[in-house]
Design an enzyme around this catalytic site. Structure first.
Site, PDB file in Angstrom:
ATOM      1  N   TYR A  22      10.694  17.092 -19.678  1.00  0.00           N
ATOM      2  CA  TYR A  22      11.101  15.813 -20.247  1.00  0.00           C
ATOM      3  C   TYR A  22       9.890  14.961 -20.609  1.00  0.00           C
ATOM      4  O   TYR A  22       8.748  15.296 -20.250  1.00  0.00           O
ATOM      5  CB  TYR A  22      12.028  15.061 -19.281  1.00  0.00           C
ATOM      6  CG  TYR A  22      11.345  14.443 -18.070  1.00  0.00           C
ATOM      7  CD1 TYR A  22      10.857  15.239 -17.041  1.00  0.00           C
ATOM      8  CD2 TYR A  22      11.180  13.065 -17.962  1.00  0.00           C
ATOM      9  CE1 TYR A  22      10.233  14.668 -15.927  1.00  0.00           C
ATOM     10  CE2 TYR A  22      10.565  12.491 -16.859  1.00  0.00           C
ATOM     11  CZ  TYR A  22      10.096  13.296 -15.846  1.00  0.00           C
ATOM     12  OH  TYR A  22       9.479  12.734 -14.754  1.00  0.00           O
ATOM     13  N   ARG A  41       1.795  16.586 -24.901  1.00  0.00           N
ATOM     14  CA  ARG A  41       2.128  16.911 -23.499  1.00  0.00           C
ATOM     15  C   ARG A  41       3.455  17.668 -23.436  1.00  0.00           C
ATOM     16  O   ARG A  41       3.613  18.598 -22.646  1.00  0.00           O
ATOM     17  CB  ARG A  41       2.182  15.632 -22.659  1.00  0.00           C
ATOM     18  CG  ARG A  41       2.393  15.920 -21.183  1.00  0.00           C
ATOM     19  CD  ARG A  41       2.254  14.685 -20.323  1.00  0.00           C
ATOM     20  NE  ARG A  41       3.299  13.709 -20.573  1.00  0.00           N
ATOM     21  CZ  ARG A  41       3.353  12.503 -19.995  1.00  0.00           C
ATOM     22  NH1 ARG A  41       2.406  12.138 -19.145  1.00  0.00           N
ATOM     23  NH2 ARG A  41       4.330  11.668 -20.266  1.00  0.00           N
ATOM     24  N   LYS A 137       5.654  18.510 -17.040  1.00  0.00           N
ATOM     25  CA  LYS A 137       6.563  17.377 -16.797  1.00  0.00           C
ATOM     26  C   LYS A 137       7.965  17.964 -16.653  1.00  0.00           C
ATOM     27  O   LYS A 137       8.797  17.912 -17.559  1.00  0.00           O
ATOM     28  CB  LYS A 137       6.458  16.330 -17.921  1.00  0.00           C
ATOM     29  CG  LYS A 137       6.991  14.963 -17.466  1.00  0.00           C
ATOM     30  CD  LYS A 137       6.507  13.858 -18.373  1.00  0.00           C
ATOM     31  CE  LYS A 137       7.212  12.536 -18.123  1.00  0.00           C
ATOM     32  NZ  LYS A 137       7.029  11.952 -16.802  1.00  0.00           N
ATOM     33  N   GLU A 169      -2.137  12.307  -7.113  1.00  0.00           N
ATOM     34  CA  GLU A 169      -1.529  11.250  -7.948  1.00  0.00           C
ATOM     35  C   GLU A 169      -0.509  10.491  -7.113  1.00  0.00           C
ATOM     36  O   GLU A 169      -0.462  10.647  -5.892  1.00  0.00           O
ATOM     37  CB  GLU A 169      -0.893  11.869  -9.205  1.00  0.00           C
ATOM     38  CG  GLU A 169       0.161  12.913  -8.908  1.00  0.00           C
ATOM     39  CD  GLU A 169       0.757  13.565 -10.146  1.00  0.00           C
ATOM     40  OE1 GLU A 169       0.684  13.007 -11.245  1.00  0.00           O
ATOM     41  OE2 GLU A 169       1.341  14.658  -9.993  1.00  0.00           O
TER      42      GLU A 169
HETATM   43  C1  LIG Z   1       4.124  12.703 -11.273  1.00  0.00           C
HETATM   44  C2  LIG Z   1       3.711  11.743 -12.337  1.00  0.00           C
HETATM   45  N1  LIG Z   1       2.405  11.486 -12.526  1.00  0.00           N
HETATM   46  C3  LIG Z   1       1.971  10.624 -13.473  1.00  0.00           C
HETATM   47  C4  LIG Z   1       2.865   9.944 -14.283  1.00  0.00           C
HETATM   48  C5  LIG Z   1       2.355   8.962 -15.321  1.00  0.00           C
HETATM   49  O1  LIG Z   1       2.540   9.459 -16.616  1.00  0.00           O
HETATM   50  P1  LIG Z   1       2.697   8.456 -17.856  1.00  0.00           P
HETATM   51  O2  LIG Z   1       1.516   7.540 -17.803  1.00  0.00           O
HETATM   52  O3  LIG Z   1       2.678   9.344 -19.046  1.00  0.00           O
HETATM   53  O4  LIG Z   1       3.972   7.726 -17.660  1.00  0.00           O
HETATM   54  C6  LIG Z   1       4.246  10.184 -14.131  1.00  0.00           C
HETATM   55  C7  LIG Z   1       5.222   9.490 -14.982  1.00  0.00           C
HETATM   56  O5  LIG Z   1       6.405   9.582 -14.822  1.00  0.00           O
HETATM   57  C8  LIG Z   1       4.678  11.103 -13.141  1.00  0.00           C
HETATM   58  O6  LIG Z   1       5.988  11.372 -12.966  1.00  0.00           O
END
Ligand SMILES: Cc1ncc(COP(=O)(O)O)c(C=O)c1O
Length: 278
Positions: A22, A41, A137, A169
């Site tokens: 997603y 991505r 993702k 993260e």
């Molecule tokens: C596990 C994880 N890391 C990092 C991010 C940050 O990604 P983005 O800046 O593209 O929203 C997300 C966003 O949902 C996430 O689920």
């Protein structure tokens, strides 16, 4: 159609196995934030799970354009999910004759109230027990749900995930540390999702002569950090003021956060008022 009227098969592999990927793409005014980054991505996620991309980038952009036109509003976000579709039998093996299931909707987002955001968030560190494919993702988010629940149970806002004494993260965000005016964030790879907000923060910082280091970040560095931030499309840049019940830096949102958050808001404002097509 209205979301409440949309249905999918119970045999859908997204439902049965979490076999899908997603994207969440913020929209400011009528402009997508970093469409190229999100589509790149998405392609990476699809390649990694061997699911052919059902559309080229222009077709996706037309779909988003249409969806936004039908769901007028201010700041919004597009949620896009692609699963491997519904097979006749429940079987792990991939079969190419079944079409993927594509689902997209517009999410209403409430613009973060800067005053509230600047109050900061409290987090704990938790063991990152996830798999070695966190750059995908994936809609299989049960591990993230469990990790977030550890934070909820501890009475804090979120958790920073630690693998082998290193920061990976957040449960749904990337992590930055500020030490002696230098921004540090772990490098992309299989241990974390390459956040689009992370990229943008790095770019904004570097173009304003702020030093950025993308390198392995030890858990120990969290405890001596001047500032810690968590970044994501929905959260933008959240300052962490408390880590494992100890104050981070001065225990308030730091000066570097104020500076970069301000630049980030300016970027959004420019996007809203720009006249380019999506
Ligand atoms: C596990 C994880 N890391 C990092 C991010 C940050 O990604 P983005 O800046 O593209 O929203 C997300 C966003 O949902 C996430 O689920």
């Amino acid at each position: 159609m209205p979301v409440a009227e949309a249905t999918i098969s119970v045999m859908d592999r997204g439902f049965l196995f979490g076999d899908g990927v997603y994207e969440v793409i913020p929209v400011f005014g009528n402009k997508l934030l970093r469409p190229d980054g999100h589509l790149k991505r998405l392609q990476n996620s699809l390649d990694r799970i061997s699911l052919p991309n059902p559309n080229d980038d222009d077709t996706w952009l037309n779909i988003f354009d249409d969806l936004l036109a039908r769901n007028d509003g201010g700041d919004r976000a597009i949620y896009l999910q692609i699963s491997r579709g519904a097979y006749q039998k429940r079987d792990l093996g991939i079969k190419t004759e079944y079409p993927p299931t594509v689902f997209a909707m517009v999410l209403q987002v409430v613009a973060p109230d800067i005053e509230k955001v600047s109050a900061g968030i409290s987090v704990i560190t938790v063991d990152d027990f996830r798999w070695a494919a966190c750059d995908i993702k994936s809609t299989s988010l049960v591990a993230n749900v469990m990790l977030k629940q550890q934070a909820v149970t501890a009475g804090v806002d979120d958790a920073i995930l630690i693998k082998n004494c290193m920061v990976s993260e957040g449960t749904a965000s990337n992590v930055f540390v500020v030490k002696n005016d230098v921004l540090v964030t772990p490098p992309t790879g299989h241990k974390l999702l390459p956040g689009i907000t992370r990229d943008l923060v790095i770019e904004i910082a570097e173009s304003n002569t702020i030093l950025v280091e993308e390198r392995e970040l030890k858990e120990a560095e969290l405890y001596t950090a001047d500032e810690i931030w968590m970044t994501s499309s929905t959260r933008e840049i959240a300052p962490v003021i408390s880590l494992n019940s100890e104050a981070v830096g001065a225990g308030t949102a730091g000066d570097m956060w104020k500076r970069v958050m301000d630049l980030y808001q300016q970027y959004k404002q420019q996007l809203r008022s720009s006249n380019e097509k999506l």
